[in-house]
Each structure stands twice: as C-alpha cells, then as structure tokens.
Motif scaffolding. Structure first.
Motif, PDB file in Angstrom:
ATOM      1  N   ILE A 189      80.230  10.375   9.474  1.00 54.83           N
ATOM      2  CA  ILE A 189      78.821  10.671   9.741  1.00 54.83           C
ATOM      3  C   ILE A 189      78.222  11.382   8.520  1.00 54.83           C
ATOM      4  CG2 ILE A 189      77.238  11.923  11.281  1.00 54.83           C
ATOM      5  CD1 ILE A 189      78.900   9.777  12.748  1.00 54.83           C
TER       6      ILE A 189
ATOM      7  N   THR B  88      84.203  13.137  11.155  1.00 55.68           N
ATOM      8  CA  THR B  88      84.036  12.119  12.196  1.00 55.68           C
ATOM      9  C   THR B  88      83.668  10.761  11.612  1.00 55.68           C
ATOM     10  OG1 THR B  88      83.306  13.853  13.692  1.00 55.68           O
ATOM     11  CG2 THR B  88      82.842  11.593  14.346  1.00 55.68           C
TER      12      THR B  88
ATOM     13  N   ASN C 166      82.277   7.270  12.253  1.00 58.69           N
ATOM     14  CA  ASN C 166      81.474   6.496  13.187  1.00 58.69           C
ATOM     15  C   ASN C 166      80.244   5.991  12.443  1.00 58.69           C
ATOM     16  OD1 ASN C 166      80.542   5.323  15.549  1.00 58.69           O
ATOM     17  ND2 ASN C 166      80.886   7.145  16.798  1.00 58.69           N
TER      18      ASN C 166
ATOM     19  N   CYS D   4      77.016   6.372  13.503  1.00 48.62           N
ATOM     20  CA  CYS D   4      75.782   6.975  14.026  1.00 48.62           C
ATOM     21  C   CYS D   4      74.721   7.209  12.957  1.00 48.62           C
ATOM     22  CB  CYS D   4      76.084   8.300  14.714  1.00 48.62           C
ATOM     23  SG  CYS D   4      77.316   8.123  15.994  1.00 48.62           S
TER      24      CYS D   4
ATOM     25  N   TRP E  66      71.108   5.426  17.348  1.00 49.29           N
ATOM     26  CA  TRP E  66      71.212   5.161  18.780  1.00 49.29           C
ATOM     27  C   TRP E  66      69.883   4.703  19.361  1.00 49.29           C
ATOM     28  CZ3 TRP E  66      75.486   5.660  22.042  1.00 49.29           C
ATOM     29  CH2 TRP E  66      76.656   6.134  21.424  1.00 49.29           C
TER      30      TRP E  66
ATOM     31  N   PRO F  26      72.312  12.156  17.197  1.00 45.56           N
ATOM     32  CA  PRO F  26      72.356  13.585  17.504  1.00 45.56           C
ATOM     33  C   PRO F  26      71.840  14.492  16.392  1.00 45.56           C
ATOM     34  CG  PRO F  26      74.285  12.533  18.402  1.00 45.56           C
ATOM     35  CD  PRO F  26      73.539  11.470  17.644  1.00 45.56           C
TER      36      PRO F  26
ATOM     37  N   CYS G  39      76.958  16.918  15.109  1.00 46.85           N
ATOM     38  CA  CYS G  39      77.871  15.924  15.667  1.00 46.85           C
ATOM     39  C   CYS G  39      79.002  16.685  16.350  1.00 46.85           C
ATOM     40  CB  CYS G  39      78.400  15.068  14.508  1.00 46.85           C
ATOM     41  SG  CYS G  39      79.820  14.031  14.913  1.00 46.85           S
ATOM     42  N   ILE G  40      79.451  16.221  17.516  1.00 48.03           N
ATOM     43  CA  ILE G  40      80.566  16.906  18.180  1.00 48.03           C
ATOM     44  C   ILE G  40      81.887  16.172  17.940  1.00 48.03           C
ATOM     45  CG2 ILE G  40      79.109  17.986  19.938  1.00 48.03           C
ATOM     46  CD1 ILE G  40      80.144  15.882  21.950  1.00 48.03           C
ATOM     47  N   GLY G  41      81.842  15.126  17.163  1.00 47.99           N
ATOM     48  CA  GLY G  41      83.078  14.413  16.805  1.00 47.99           C
ATOM     49  C   GLY G  41      83.623  13.549  17.920  1.00 47.99           C
ATOM     50  N   CYS G  42      82.700  12.942  18.708  1.00 47.72           N
ATOM     51  CA  CYS G  42      83.136  12.264  19.935  1.00 47.72           C
ATOM     52  C   CYS G  42      84.004  11.041  19.686  1.00 47.72           C
ATOM     53  CB  CYS G  42      81.932  11.885  20.793  1.00 47.72           C
ATOM     54  SG  CYS G  42      81.053  10.438  20.207  1.00 47.72           S
ATOM     55  N   SER G  43      84.030  10.529  18.464  1.00 46.51           N
ATOM     56  CA  SER G  43      84.840   9.325  18.238  1.00 46.51           C
ATOM     57  C   SER G  43      86.166   9.661  17.562  1.00 46.51           C
ATOM     58  CB  SER G  43      84.058   8.318  17.398  1.00 46.51           C
ATOM     59  OG  SER G  43      83.630   8.929  16.210  1.00 46.51           O
TER      60      SER G  43
HETATM   61  S1  SF4 Z   1      79.229  13.213  18.457  1.00 50.95           S
HETATM   62 FE1  SF4 Z   1      79.656  11.035  18.629  1.00 50.95          FE
HETATM   63  S2  SF4 Z   1      77.649  10.139  19.022  1.00 50.95           S
HETATM   64 FE2  SF4 Z   1      77.288  12.170  18.249  1.00 50.95          FE
HETATM   65  S3  SF4 Z   1      76.971  11.908  16.032  1.00 50.95           S
HETATM   66 FE3  SF4 Z   1      79.120  12.404  16.375  1.00 50.95          FE
HETATM   67  S4  SF4 Z   1      80.148  10.455  16.536  1.00 50.95           S
HETATM   68 FE4  SF4 Z   1      77.962  10.056  16.815  1.00 50.95          FE
END
Ligand code: SF4
Ligand code: HEM
Ligand code: SF4
Lengths: 250, 366
Positions: B231, B271, B273, B275, B280, B287, B294-298
């Motif tokens: 990201i 992270t 991804n 995004c 989105w 986000p 970013c919370i690092g969801c991936s």
């Molecule tokens: S938390 Fe997930 S959705 Fe949000 S910016 Fe990070 S990777 Fe993307």
C-alpha cells in the motif's frame, strides 16, 4: 642523563627514564595484535552502528512533524532513512571486508568468528574469566587477543548479531526496492518464510536493542579492563599494540 | 456427458449483446493489465472455449468476500461472472436451497471432474471434528475435502481462507485453519484481504476463466498482478512520509491536511494489496484516503500483530504485551543497573587490593 651502555640504541630513552623504566622496557611487554584493517574496521563499524541505532530508532518513532516547505521540497524523514541505509551499506561492506581479513590476517583477527569450543583449556579460561568478573578471582589472566568471555560476547553480539541485522535489514530493504529487483528475488524466500512483514520490522527492531546492550557491556568492560586488568585495552584498538602492566608469566 | 457451452453462449443466453461482450473483453484486458492486442484473444477464447465451471463454498466467515464481489465496479464483469458461477454452485447466491442445492453440487462435481474451479470463502474449524461449522448437515471440513478432491484449482478468497483471519486469531478456540493447511495436493491461489477488493476478485476469476490457467503467483501464493506492491509503495500520502509530515493525533491540523498516517499506526509499509491503486467502491476511495491508516487486512495473522494504531507494535505474536522499544529499554535498564553495580564493586575491590599491596608497589617503583 644516564645513557646506559647496555641499552641498544633503538631503545634509547629520553633523559627522564629511570633505571627501572629501562629494565621494564627492555623486557618488551607489548605485542602487536590488531592490524590496521581490524582497527579501521572497528571504528568505522562503531560509527556506522551508532548512526544505525539512532536513525533506526527514529524510523520506528519519527521526530515531530516539521513543516519547513511543501512536501515536494522537504525530505526530512527521507534523509533519516537514507542515513540508515547508507550506514547499513558501509557496515555490510565493512563486515564482509572483516570476514576477508579473518582469512588473511593474523591469528587474533579470526577470534571473533570462531569459538574454540572443542578445547578444554579454553573452557577453563572462560570459567576463570567468569570468576574474575564475579569478584571470585583476585587476578585476571593475561591475553594477547580477546579474553574468552569477550570472545563469546563478540561472537554472539557481533558475528551473529550483525549477520542477523544484515539479513533482516536487507530483507526490509528488498521490500522497498520492490518485486522484480535482484535483491528482492534473493530475499523472496526469506520474506515468504517470515510471512507478515510487521514481524520482520519487530525482530529487526529487537535486534537493535540486542546490539545496544552489547555496546553498553562492551564499553564498560573495555574501560574496566583497561583500569583493572594486567593489559591495555582501549589504546590497543587505537595503536594496535597490547601492552602488559607486569611481567609475571601466568 | 452433454456438450459444455462456451462463455459466449452463456452470455448471449443471459441477453448480453455482442457489443457489450466486446466491451467486456476490453475491460477484462484492462483490468488484468494487458494491452489492447489481447482483446481479440480474450474474445476468441470466450467464443470457442467451453466455460469453466465454478463451485463456491462458504466456511467459517462473514460473507464479506461475496458482498465485495457483487459490488464490482464493472457491472458487466460481475454479471457475467456471477451468472456463470450461479449456474453451478454457490450456496449463498444460488436460487436452489436445501437438498436441491447439495444435489447441484454433487452433480457439478460428477459432471466436471477435474475441470472445475473451487472457490473457498472462509475456512474450516478443525477442533471437535469440525463441529463449529456445519453446512448441509455436515462439518464444513468434510464438504471442503469432498469438493477439493476433483477440483482443478482452488481459490482461497479473503484473509479467512488464505490465512485464518479473526476466527483464527489467538487463542483460536475452534482451531480455524486456512485452506492450504487442509488441502495440500491442489494448486491454491490466495486472494487475501478482509474482504479482497471486488475488482481484484473478478480480475482473478476472469483471468482463470478466459485463459484457462492460474495467474502468476508470488511465493505466498498470491497473484502477482495485484499483490506485488505494498500500500505504502503507491500511497498518495507518501510524499508526506518522506517529508516527515505526520498526523500526530486524530483530528489535528495535520489530519485535516492529509498528512501521512504512519504515526497513527498505518500498516501500509507492511501490507501487500492493491488498495492504493485500484481503490474501493468503484475507485471512489480507500481507507487511507478516508483518513484512517491501513490495518493490514491482507497480511498473515493481522489480528495477532498488536494494535492497529501503533507503528512499533506489541510483540503479541511472541506472547509479550510490550513493543520492541519497551522490551529493549527495560533490558538495557537492567543491564545498565548491573553495570553500575559491577563498576561500584570493582572500584571498592581494587581500592582494597591497592591498600593491601601498597608496600610491594612502592618497592617495585623504588
Ligand atoms: S486494511 Fe486492507 S482494505 Fe484497508 S488499506 Fe489495508 S489492505 Fe486495503
Ligand atoms: C546495527 C545495525 C542496525 C540497526 C541497529 C538497525 C535498526 C533499525 C530499526 C530500529 C529500524 C526500525 C524498525 C521498525 O520498527 O520499523 C530499522 C528499520 C530498517 N532498517 Fe535497520 N538497523 C540495522 C541494520 C540495517 C541494515 C544492515 C539494513 C540493510 C539495508 C537495514 C535496513 C533497514 C530498513 C530497510 C528498515 C525499514 C525502513 C522503513 O520501514 O522505512 N538496517 N532499522
Ligand atoms: S499513510 Fe500509510 S501507506 Fe500512506 S505513506 Fe503513510 S505510512 Fe505509507
């Protein structure tokens, strides 16, 4: 002016030398231990590590926001990171140079990389040194190179510790360089094994404290030994020669 | 076995015009980062190749992946892919229910042995013989093994299927387990995220349907075209990061100015991804653009790596409720104290030794 006829001309001392001085010097109680590359490496490495610790800490906890100019024209955090990476490159090249010197240098230049764990006598000296540090031994032994305890510390904190910092550091650097670069291709298996890169940041960060703790012990021990042991310490890393304060052979 | 229709046949049957079909092909090419020369190739493939059947199963999950998927920005891609998938099996989206649905799955597996793609949303909990997730009257893990046995390839949708996500967070009471640790003999594509971005999902599935092969994967098994950058690498706030201009607290002036969220714990630097590039909700935002890090969801185990709001996170993955600085500072403090004590004792001892050995010292000097 008491220029003795027995003294060889090369040892000619200045006029204030007493007979006792002359006798001491004649016994030649200094040994050349740390060759130029070792000393050079030591101080460059020390400087690089200090830069790495300061900038590394700031990478984890950046200084307060500065608004000097528009973001385009301001590069404060960028310079902090650049200093970290530049010092990292110097430290890494130096480390490889130091490994090379272990092959071509004198016996003492190998000590940092190898613990003679197979030698009983070495373990006896470790034990002796532990007792000396625990105040259970009245007199330390004389060592030309590192004492065995220092050797253990060097091995784990420097050889192992620095390798750890170089591996984790370059893996982090590879992430910044990006997929497709040579460095990333090399680091990819390691990065995949680590999984979440936040773990990599955490262990690299912990590694810094490992090295900081070594520096504290290292500097304390060097100064203490310089004062209390039977040999020189601090100046040895500057001049390369180890001098002994007495001539007892044990 | 009856003749399998081509993609084009299905689309025409769904009332999609030739013109829309060509549009879909160019859109797909663009979404996959392919040049215009690929458009006729995609069209040709879709006109001639029998469509690839898809079975989509749901384990322990929240259905956010499906929710994301049906909100794809390119309605055509979504409609086409969805209508094709719903022909086979998706217990959440299909019209059939109950026994009829389960029969449809058995039928698809039977008819397309070794040819269908298995898409898994969620993961199987393994504790208590899998009793924490029952679908169709059986533990989900059994259904997963059954459906995986004859699949050509598996797509692990989202953080759940890829890494375990929240239900696998410590202490993971149900022993929720990511798909690749249960199914070990099939090619698996991980499409992590909580949820994954809709365009990433349709992109991956369209690629597989049209080219009849897996997209290129990285070492963790993620499609390179969407997961090879962080990201942070493409974040539009990056100039503020390099400048050292950070949001210091929520709602401060820097937050209003859109400075970098690093100090607020943004996990963008760790992270992988899409995004910051794809964004989105039809590319509206992501986000960080909305002012939250970013919370690092991936990423693997993102629930177990300390707070979303710390940059130097607690070492919870090692069972420590303190971060590297706190641990290191405490250790350095202890060592520092030890050194001070040792130095004091050393000074005392040497003073003692000196006073005892004074006569000899004088003798030597004499
Ligand atoms: S938390 Fe997930 S959705 Fe949000 S910016 Fe990070 S990777 Fe993307
Ligand atoms: C004694 C040696 C070193 C020390 C003490 C040190 C210290 C640190 C610390 C504390 C951090 C912050 C970690 C975090 O919490 O995110 C860091 C980050 C980093 N270090 Fe080091 N480091 C050392 C060597 C290296 C080396 C050899 C490299 C190789 C290039 C390196 C590259 C990096 C990179 C790339 C980062 C991440 C920067 C970022 O995220 O912006 N480090 N270092
Ligand atoms: S907001 Fe996050 S991803 Fe963006 S530059 Fe700052 S730290 Fe990186």
């Amino acid at each position: 002016m008491t220029r003795g006829a027995t003294a060889p001309p090369a040892r000619a001392l200045a006029g204030d030398a007493t007979e006792a001085d002359r006798a001491t010097v004649a016994r030649r109680t200094s040994v050349y231990v740390y060759e130029v590359p070792v000393r050079l490496w030591h101080w460059i490495n020390a400087a690089a590590i200090i830069v790495l610790c300061v900038t590394g800490y700031l990478i984890g906890s950046p200084p307060p926001t500065m608004i000097i100019a528009e973001a385009t024209h301001q590069f404060v955090f960028g310079y902090i990171r650049f200093a970290h990476f530049a010092a990292a490159m110097i430290m890494t090249v130096g480390f490889f140079g130091r490994i090379y010197w272990a092959f071509v240098g004198n016996h003492h230049s190998k000590q940092m990389f190898m613990l003679p764990v197979w030698k009983r006598s070495w373990w006896a000296e470790v034990w002796h040194e532990v007792k000396w540090y625990a105040f259970l031994e009245r007199t330390p032994k004389k060592y030309v190179g590192h004492n065995p305890l220092a050797q253990i510390a060097m091995f784990f904190f420097m050889t192992v510790g620095m390798t750890f910092m170089i591996v984790t550091g370059f893996a982090l650097y590879a992430e910044g360089a990006g997929a497709g670069t040579v460095l990333h291709t090399i680091a990819a298996p390691f990065l995949a094994w680590i999984g979440n890169s936040q773990v990599l940041h955490s262990i690299h960060h912990l590694g810094m404290w490992f090295i900081v703790i070594f520096m504290m012990i290292h500097i304390y021990a060097a100064i203490r030994e310089d004062i209390m042991s039977r040999q020189s310490m601090v100046s040895t890393m500057i001049s390369g020669t180890r001098t002994f304060k007495d001539d007892r052979p044990d | 076995m009856d003749q399998i229709e081509t993609f084009y046949d299905v689309m025409r049957r769904q009332g999609i015009t030739r013109r829309s079909f060509m549009k879909y092909c160019s859109l797909t090419a663009a979404a996959l980062g392919l040049g215009p020369s690929f458009v006729p190739k995609i069209a040709h493939a879709m006109e001639t190749k029998p469509r690839t059947p898809v079975i989509w199963v749901h384990g322990l999950e929240c259905t956010c992946c499906s929710e994301s998927f049906i909100r794809s920005a390119h309605p055509l891609a979504k409609d086409v892919v969805l209508s094709m998938i719903s022909l086979d099996y998706d217990d959440t989206l299909m019209a059939a229910a109950g026994h009829a649905a389960e029969a449809a799955m058995a039928d698809t597996i039977e008819r397309y042995k070794g040819e269908y793609i298995l898409a898994v949303e969620g993961n199987p909990p393994l504790a208590e013989d899998g009793m924490f997730c029952i679908t169709g009257g059986k533990p989900f893990v059994e259904k997963l093994r059954y459906a995986a046995k004859d699949a050509k390839a598996i797509i692990s949708w989202g953080a759940c299927a890829s890494y375990g996500c929240v239900q696998a967070a410590k202490p993971n009471p149900t022993q929720a387990t990511p798909v690749h640790k249960v199914i070990t003999d099939k090619p698996i594509i991980k499409v992590p995220g909580c949820p994954p971005i809709a365009e990433v999902m349709t992109g991956v599935i369209t690629y597989m349907l049209t080219f009849d092969r897996m997209p290129e994967l990285d070492r963790q098994g993620r499609p390179k075209m969407f997961y090879s950058q962080r990201i942070h690498d493409k974040c539009y706030r990056r100039p503020h990061f390099d400048a050292g201009q950070f949001v210091e607290s929520w709602d401060d002036d820097n937050a209003r100015k859109g400075y970098c969220l690093y100090k607020m714990g943004c996990k963008g630097p760790t992270t992988y991804n899409a995004c910051s590039t794809v964004r989105w909700n039809e590319g509206v935002s992501f986000p960080i653009q909305s002012g939250h890090g970013c919370i690092g969801c991936s990423e693997d185990g993102f629930w177990d790596h300390g707070s979303f709001y710390d940059r130097v996170t607690d070492l919870t993955q090692f069972g420590v409720e303190a971060n590297a600085d706190k641990v290191g500072f405490a250790a350095a403090g202890v060592v520092g104290g030890g050194i001070a004590l040792h130095a004091a004792v050393s000074a005392l001892k040497s003073a003692q030794v000196k006073s005892q050995s004074k006569p000899t010292v004088q003798n030597e000097e004499a």
